[in-house]
Write a protein that holds these residues in place. Structure first.
Motif, PDB file in Angstrom:
ATOM      1  N   SER A  13       0.856  -1.168   0.000  1.00 49.38           N
ATOM      2  CA  SER A  13       0.000   0.000   0.000  1.00 49.38           C
ATOM      3  C   SER A  13       0.900   1.228   0.000  1.00 49.38           C
ATOM      4  O   SER A  13       1.512   1.535   1.011  1.00 49.38           O
ATOM      5  CB  SER A  13      -0.917   0.021   1.220  1.00 49.38           C
ATOM      6  OG  SER A  13      -1.651   1.224   1.239  1.00 49.38           O
ATOM      7  N   TRP A  15       0.062   4.174   0.117  1.00 44.30           N
ATOM      8  CA  TRP A  15      -0.560   5.279   0.837  1.00 44.30           C
ATOM      9  C   TRP A  15      -0.584   5.085   2.342  1.00 44.30           C
ATOM     10  O   TRP A  15      -0.696   6.056   3.079  1.00 44.30           O
ATOM     11  CB  TRP A  15      -1.991   5.489   0.340  1.00 44.30           C
ATOM     12  CG  TRP A  15      -2.028   5.720  -1.127  1.00 44.30           C
ATOM     13  CD1 TRP A  15      -2.428   4.841  -2.086  1.00 44.30           C
ATOM     14  CD2 TRP A  15      -1.603   6.892  -1.825  1.00 44.30           C
ATOM     15  NE1 TRP A  15      -2.287   5.394  -3.329  1.00 44.30           N
ATOM     16  CE2 TRP A  15      -1.779   6.656  -3.194  1.00 44.30           C
ATOM     17  CE3 TRP A  15      -1.088   8.114  -1.409  1.00 44.30           C
ATOM     18  CZ2 TRP A  15      -1.469   7.606  -4.149  1.00 44.30           C
ATOM     19  CZ3 TRP A  15      -0.783   9.055  -2.373  1.00 44.30           C
ATOM     20  CH2 TRP A  15      -0.969   8.795  -3.727  1.00 44.30           C
ATOM     21  N   ASN A  16      -0.517   3.875   2.837  1.00 46.00           N
ATOM     22  CA  ASN A  16      -0.631   3.611   4.263  1.00 46.00           C
ATOM     23  C   ASN A  16       0.753   3.623   4.910  1.00 46.00           C
ATOM     24  O   ASN A  16       1.548   2.726   4.694  1.00 46.00           O
ATOM     25  CB  ASN A  16      -1.312   2.271   4.517  1.00 46.00           C
ATOM     26  CG  ASN A  16      -1.647   2.042   5.959  1.00 46.00           C
ATOM     27  OD1 ASN A  16      -1.239   2.787   6.840  1.00 46.00           O
ATOM     28  ND2 ASN A  16      -2.418   1.001   6.212  1.00 46.00           N
ATOM     29  N   LYS A  62       5.718  10.098   4.529  1.00 49.86           N
ATOM     30  CA  LYS A  62       4.299  10.005   4.182  1.00 49.86           C
ATOM     31  C   LYS A  62       3.449  10.712   5.235  1.00 49.86           C
ATOM     32  O   LYS A  62       2.544  11.474   4.913  1.00 49.86           O
ATOM     33  CB  LYS A  62       3.855   8.549   4.080  1.00 49.86           C
ATOM     34  CG  LYS A  62       4.333   7.805   2.870  1.00 49.86           C
ATOM     35  CD  LYS A  62       3.842   6.376   2.928  1.00 49.86           C
ATOM     36  CE  LYS A  62       4.504   5.503   1.912  1.00 49.86           C
ATOM     37  NZ  LYS A  62       4.074   4.090   2.019  1.00 49.86           N
ATOM     38  N   TYR A  66       1.069  13.998   4.840  1.00 53.09           N
ATOM     39  CA  TYR A  66      -0.347  14.047   5.199  1.00 53.09           C
ATOM     40  C   TYR A  66      -0.634  15.202   6.143  1.00 53.09           C
ATOM     41  O   TYR A  66      -1.653  15.886   6.017  1.00 53.09           O
ATOM     42  CB  TYR A  66      -0.799  12.737   5.838  1.00 53.09           C
ATOM     43  CG  TYR A  66      -0.854  11.566   4.881  1.00 53.09           C
ATOM     44  CD1 TYR A  66      -1.190  11.728   3.550  1.00 53.09           C
ATOM     45  CD2 TYR A  66      -0.566  10.281   5.318  1.00 53.09           C
ATOM     46  CE1 TYR A  66      -1.228  10.668   2.679  1.00 53.09           C
ATOM     47  CE2 TYR A  66      -0.610   9.207   4.458  1.00 53.09           C
ATOM     48  CZ  TYR A  66      -0.944   9.403   3.132  1.00 53.09           C
ATOM     49  OH  TYR A  66      -0.993   8.342   2.279  1.00 53.09           O
TER      50      TYR A  66
END
Length: 122
Positions: A13, A15-16, A62, A66
């Motif tokens: 993933s 994004w995670n 990441k 965010y």
């Protein structure tokens, strides 16, 4: 539901930030030797120093991304507000959530590496 983290199979993933990367799994022995307490305290005071200590930065970056995006969106949404005190509280809350997420992710990376190493040895 337990997730199997062996050498050939990782949940992918992009994004995670809370899932270990393939690099983290290949470096299980090195990460397992690090102290989760040192990683957490170092993250609280110097997040970039923790990236050097753990020799990993993708998931940290990441989370920082965010937090930056969330702060930017909140800044755009509340640009016309006259009450800046309320916006300062919201921005402090976003920063606090980002700090907690960074600490959690770094401590979790070390503890998951220790679990993978102990399950590999048994």
């Amino acid at each position: 539901m337990a997730t199997d983290f062996n050498q050939n199979q990782t949940p992918d993933s992009p994004w995670n930030p809370f899932l270990p990367t393939k690099r983290d799994i290949s470096r299980t022995e090195e990460l397992a030797q690090k102290s989760p307490i040192v990683a957490g305290v170092l993250t609280f005071f110097l997040p970039f120093a923790t990236m050097i200590y753990l020799n990993r930065g993708v998931n940290n970056l990441k989370i920082l991304g965010y937090v930056f995006v969330a702060g930017f969106i909140l800044g755009i949404v509340s640009y016309q507000e006259k009450d800046t005190g309320n916006m300062k509280r919201v921005s402090n809350l976003v920063g606090l959530c980002g700090q907690v997420a960074l600490i959690t992710e770094n401590v979790k990376a070390v503890t998951l590496a220790r679990k993978r190493l102990s399950s590999k040895q048994s």
